[in-house]
Design a protein around this motif. Sequence first.
Motif, PDB file in Angstrom:
ATOM      1  N   LEU A 688      -8.065   0.034   7.629  1.00 17.18           N
ATOM      2  CA  LEU A 688      -7.223  -0.229   8.800  1.00 17.18           C
ATOM      3  C   LEU A 688      -6.273  -1.419   8.664  1.00 17.18           C
ATOM      4  O   LEU A 688      -5.260  -1.466   9.358  1.00 17.18           O
ATOM      5  CB  LEU A 688      -8.116  -0.472  10.031  1.00 17.18           C
ATOM      6  CG  LEU A 688      -8.933   0.709  10.539  1.00 17.18           C
ATOM      7  CD1 LEU A 688      -9.770   0.290  11.744  1.00 17.18           C
ATOM      8  CD2 LEU A 688      -8.017   1.872  10.915  1.00 17.18           C
ATOM      9  N   TYR A 689      -6.592  -2.390   7.840  1.00 16.53           N
ATOM     10  CA  TYR A 689      -5.868  -3.657   7.961  1.00 16.53           C
ATOM     11  C   TYR A 689      -5.208  -4.178   6.683  1.00 16.53           C
ATOM     12  O   TYR A 689      -4.067  -4.619   6.688  1.00 16.53           O
ATOM     13  CB  TYR A 689      -6.811  -4.743   8.496  1.00 16.53           C
ATOM     14  CG  TYR A 689      -7.251  -4.504   9.912  1.00 16.53           C
ATOM     15  CD1 TYR A 689      -6.412  -4.828  10.969  1.00 16.53           C
ATOM     16  CD2 TYR A 689      -8.482  -3.936  10.198  1.00 16.53           C
ATOM     17  CE1 TYR A 689      -6.799  -4.602  12.282  1.00 16.53           C
ATOM     18  CE2 TYR A 689      -8.887  -3.707  11.509  1.00 16.53           C
ATOM     19  CZ  TYR A 689      -8.031  -4.042  12.550  1.00 16.53           C
ATOM     20  OH  TYR A 689      -8.413  -3.808  13.839  1.00 16.53           O
ATOM     21  N   ALA A 770      -4.461   2.441   7.585  1.00 17.23           N
ATOM     22  CA  ALA A 770      -3.899   3.252   8.665  1.00 17.23           C
ATOM     23  C   ALA A 770      -3.365   2.330   9.741  1.00 17.23           C
ATOM     24  O   ALA A 770      -3.965   2.144  10.799  1.00 17.23           O
ATOM     25  CB  ALA A 770      -4.951   4.200   9.210  1.00 17.23           C
ATOM     26  N   THR A 771      -2.216   1.732   9.458  1.00 17.26           N
ATOM     27  CA  THR A 771      -1.579   0.837  10.420  1.00 17.26           C
ATOM     28  C   THR A 771      -1.068   1.676  11.588  1.00 17.26           C
ATOM     29  O   THR A 771      -0.858   2.885  11.452  1.00 17.26           O
ATOM     30  CB  THR A 771      -0.387   0.118   9.784  1.00 17.26           C
ATOM     31  OG1 THR A 771       0.550   1.118   9.346  1.00 17.26           O
ATOM     32  CG2 THR A 771      -0.815  -0.716   8.578  1.00 17.26           C
ATOM     33  N   PRO A 772      -0.835   1.046  12.733  1.00 22.36           N
ATOM     34  CA  PRO A 772      -0.276   1.802  13.858  1.00 22.36           C
ATOM     35  C   PRO A 772       1.001   2.555  13.465  1.00 22.36           C
ATOM     36  O   PRO A 772       1.186   3.700  13.853  1.00 22.36           O
ATOM     37  CB  PRO A 772      -0.001   0.711  14.898  1.00 22.36           C
ATOM     38  CG  PRO A 772      -1.028  -0.336  14.597  1.00 22.36           C
ATOM     39  CD  PRO A 772      -1.171  -0.331  13.099  1.00 22.36           C
ATOM     40  N   GLU A 773       1.843   1.891  12.677  1.00 30.97           N
ATOM     41  CA  GLU A 773       3.094   2.566  12.324  1.00 30.97           C
ATOM     42  C   GLU A 773       2.833   3.793  11.448  1.00 30.97           C
ATOM     43  O   GLU A 773       3.462   4.834  11.623  1.00 30.97           O
ATOM     44  CB  GLU A 773       4.044   1.588  11.624  1.00 30.97           C
ATOM     45  CG  GLU A 773       5.381   2.244  11.294  1.00 30.97           C
ATOM     46  CD  GLU A 773       6.509   1.258  11.107  1.00 30.97           C
ATOM     47  OE1 GLU A 773       6.284   0.043  11.213  1.00 30.97           O
ATOM     48  OE2 GLU A 773       7.636   1.724  10.858  1.00 30.97           O
TER      49      GLU A 773
END
Lengths: 784, 280
Positions: A688-689, A770-773
Amino acid sequence: MTAVEQPGYVGAPVKRREDLALLTGRTTFVDNLTRQGTLALAVVRSPYAHARIAGVDTAAARAASGVVAVFSGADLAADWKSSLPCAWPVTEEMKSPPHYPLATDEARYVGDGVAVVVAETRALARDAAELVDVAYEPLDVTVDVEASLEDGAPLVHADLGTNECYVWKLASDGFDEGFAGADVVVTRRYVQPRLIPNAIEPRAVLAEAGPAGELTVWSATQVPHLLRFGLGLVLGIPEAKIRVIAPDVGGGFGSKLDVYAEEALAAALAVRLQRPVKWTEERSENYVATIHGRDFVTEYTLGATRDGKVVAVKADVKAAMGAYLQLVTPGVPLLGAWIYAGPYDVPHYSVTFTGVFTNTTPTDAYRGAGRPEATYVIERTMDALAAELGLDRLELRRQNFISEFPKTIASGLTIDSGDYHASLDKLLETLDLPALQAEQRARRERGDVTQLGVGFSTYNEMCGLAPSRILGAIRYAAGGWDAATIRFQPLGSVQVITGTSPHGQGHETAWSQIAADQLGVAIDDVEVLHGDTAVSQLGLDTYGSRSLPVGGIALWHAGEKVIEKARAIVAHQLEVSPDDLLFERGTFSVQGSPDRSMTIQAAALEAWTAHNLPDGMEPGLEETATYDPPNFSWPGGAHAAVVEVDTETGDARLVRYVAIDDVGTVVNPLIVDGQVHGGITQGIATALYEEGTYDGQGNLQQATMTTYLVPSAAELPSYELERTESRSPTNPLGVKGVGETGTIASAPAVINAIVDALSHLGVTDIGMPATPERVWRAIQEAKQ
Amino acid sequence: VIPAPFDYDVAESVDHAIELLAGEPEAKLLAGGHSLVPALKLRIARPVKLVDLGRLADLSYVRVAGAQLAIGALTRHSDVAGDPLLQEHCPIVSTTAAGIGDPQVRHRGTIGGSLAHGDPASDLPAVMLALGAELVASGTGGERTIAAADFFTGVFVTALRHDEVLTEVRVPKLGGSTGWKYRKFHRRAQDWATVGVAALVQRDNGSVAGASIGLTNMAGVPLRAPAAEAALAAGASTAEAAALLAEGTSPADDQAASAEFRRHLVRVLGRRALDDALGR
C-alpha cells in the motif's frame, strides 16, 4: 542459587529481558560509544548517478576548522587489498565489477562515495565535506531494470560491455513437454517496487587500531563474523587481529547484512591516523548509501488443466542489482528460486533470473529476500487462474496443496513438514468469510462508495539458512552452520555464547528459555552473550530467519554435550554407571534410588574444583557445538486481508488482517507474535505505501521519511494472529524460522483483497504499491 | 542531521525580534521549529541567524476581539485545538488544528509559524482564506493588518516583509447559520495534505445562501474557488458546484499525486466537505 520453580520455559510467554535497557535508554548503540580521541568521518557522495571523476580538490576542506585529514578515492586506493566482497557469484560467468570503498574513476549512483573528511567533531566533518571540490563529467544514466537490458542502453560499467550481470536457470526435467500439457495458461507481469529498509538505527561504525596492529571495530551490523572476514580481505589484516563487536543494534531487516564501504573506511583511517574513527549515517544518507531491496520485474505463468490442477509454473525474473554487487546481491533472487510453486504440488517447474546493473543504490537482502517476490506472483496468479477457470479461489488452492510430508518438490528440494489445509481451515474459522461476503454483496447492491474486499495468501517459504552443502552447490562462498557454547560457572550460573547476532529479535530471552529448560536451571541463571567476535569466535550471524533453527539447535547440541559430561562426573562420584542416571529438571538421580542424586550445578562446582573427576577428564563444565542443518526450515500458513476501498478517491484501507502461521514449535509466543506483526506490516507497506523510484537522472524521488511512506500504527488495524504447529522433523526442538514469514505472506493478500473489492467494476489487476491514484486509475480504465 | 552553521539569538520581546531581524537580512524566525528545523537539518534552509521567538509567552492566547477572535501567533496547534472560544465560535480552526501532523507537531508547532511558512500543503492557510481572516504583522514600519487573501504570495513566500513578525491572527465568530468542514486527503495520519478543502456554507432553511471555499495544495498558494462559490450562491447543488472546484487551479505533479489526480480529488473532497458543512 535460584530454585527452579517453573520448568517448561519453552512455549511460555516470557517477557523480553532485553527491553528494560532499551526502554530506559541504557543502551550501547554504536553512536553512544566513545573512545578517547575519537575523530568523526564524513563521506563526500556523488550527486550524479553516473559521472567521470575528473579531479578531486581537497585543499579547501583540508584548511577548514578542525579537519584532520581529507582523502579522495585515489588517495586511498593502495589501502585496499581486495574489492568489497560479493560472497555469492551465482554463476561461473557472473560479472562482478570491482567495488572499492571510494570510487576513483567513475561515480555510478547518487550516493557513491568519492572522498572522505576526518575531523575533530561530526559537525566540522560535515561542514568540511561541503568544501571538497569534485570535478564531475556527467555520463548517461540507466535506472530501469528492463530498459537497462535493451541494446544501446547506457552502460553502468562500460568495460563489461553489458548491463547483464548474470542469467541463472533452474528447470525440472521435461519441463517443455509438461508445460505443453496444460489446457489453460495464465501469464501475468508483476513489478516489485524498490524498497528502502529504514532500520530505525541508521548504520554506524567506530574503529580503533591498537599499537600491535590489532583492530577493534564496533558496528551496527547483523554480521560481526562475516564483517571480520570481509575486513580481513579488504584491509589485508589477519582476522586473528580483528575484533568486531555488534553492540545494541537497532534493526536491520537485511540492510546490515553486509560489508560496507564505510566500515572499511573507518577501519583503514583508524589505522592510518592511529586515532579512533567514528561514522554515523544521517537519515537522508541512509536512503542512498544503505542497500535497497526488491526492484524485480517478473513474468509469471501458471499452466493448469481445465479442472484446476496446476501442472506447470514458469517465472522469468529481471532483478536490479544496482550499481555494484554487495555481499549477497546476486543471490537474492535465488533465495526464492525453489518456491515459485508455493505450497502447491506442481510437477513442472522453470525459473530464470537475470541480474541487471542500473545506476542506482545497490540492492541486497531485505526481509524475505527473494521469497516475498515468489509468493506474490504465485498468490496473485492463483486468483487470476481461479477467475479464468471459474473456480473458487480457495478450492483451487486446496485442490493443489501439497498434503504429504516430507515432500520433494519439482524444484528439487524437500519440504520438511507442514499442514496447509489446517492453516486454511483455522483461517476461515477466525475470518467468518460468509458474513464478509454478505456485506460485500450488500454494498455492491447499494452501489456504496466504499466497497469491501477479502484477499488470501496461502504460502510456504524456505528459511533457516542453511545446509552448507547446498550453499556450496549454489556457489555461496560461506557455510550455513552455526555454533554455541554453554559454560557453567563454579557457582552454577550459565553462560550461553551464540554465534548468531540479534538486532532486535530477542535472542537473549529465547536462548535463555531453551537452555534453562534443557539444563534444568532457573532462567535467571542463564546469561546470553553474543555479537562480539572475541567472545563468540565461531558463528555466522543473523539473517534469513536462521538464528533459532540453526543457532538455537547448536545451543541444544552444546547442552546435550554439557549434560553428558556432567553425567560422567556424577556417575563417578556416586559410583554408578552413567547409564544408571536419570537427568530431570537439573538433577541426576540413580534409577531406583532417587535419594542418591546430584544437581548439574553441583556437578559444575565439582568440575571446577577438579578434586574428584574421572581419570583423564579435563576440568571445567563447558562445551561448544556446531550445527549444520540437514535441510532448510519450511514455515507456511494462510493469511487474509479485509480492505475497504473508497471508489471515488481510490483510497484502500485495511480493516482486518488475519494470519495463521505454522512455524513449528514456538519457543516464545510473545516474540513470535512480535516477529509476525512486524513482518506483516512490512508486507502491507509494500502493498500500500512504500516505493522508491528514480527520475531519469538517477535521483531517488523518495529520499526522506516525508516522501517514503513507512506506515505507522495509525494506518493499520490490530492483527488477528493464530498458529498451527507442524514440528520440523529435522531438528530436536521442532522449530522453524519466523523472522520473515509475515513479509513473505502479506503483500499478495492485500492486493488480492483490493482486486476482490473492485472485481465487480471490472478491475483485474493493481500494481504495488496500491496508491489511491493507482487504484483510481485502475477503476477508470476498467470503466472504459 | 547536522545543520550548516548559524548564529542564534533569543528575542525578549516582539520589538527585540524586529530589531534582531532588521540587522541581518539572512535571518529567520524560529517558532515551534517543526517546519524550519527539518529544513535546517537537510541543509535546504541555510539562514545566517536564527531569531528564537520561543520565549514570547505573551503571544500565546485566544481572546474575543469584538466580532472576531484574536489568536496569538505563538499559540501552539494543540492549544488552538483545545481552546473553548474557538470550539464555540470558530470550530473549523480548532478542528483543523487538531488534525495537523502528529502529536509532537501539534505540541510544538504554532499557528503563526505555520501560516508564515507559506507551505502550499499546509492546512491552516486554506481555512484562513475561506474565513477571510486577518493577520497582524509588526515591523520597523509599525503594525499592519493583512487580509488572508493578500498574505500568501507564493510557495513558501508570504506578504511579510523581512523585518516583520506575525503577531496575531483574527478570525470571525461564526453564527449558527454557518456550516463548516475542512477535509483533507492524505496517506498517513501525519502526512501533509495531498489536497484539502475548507468549506463554509451559509445555510438558509436547508439550502445554501452563500459559500466560501478555500483549497489546499491546488496551486503554489491556497486558493478560493470563485466558480463553485458563485454556482452555490446561484442555487446549484453541492455536486454541481463541486464539479467546478478544479477551475482555475494549477496543482503540482509530484510523488504524492499527479496534477490530474489532484483535480479529481478536489472535486470529490469538495462535494463531501460541502455536504458535511450543509449538514451541520
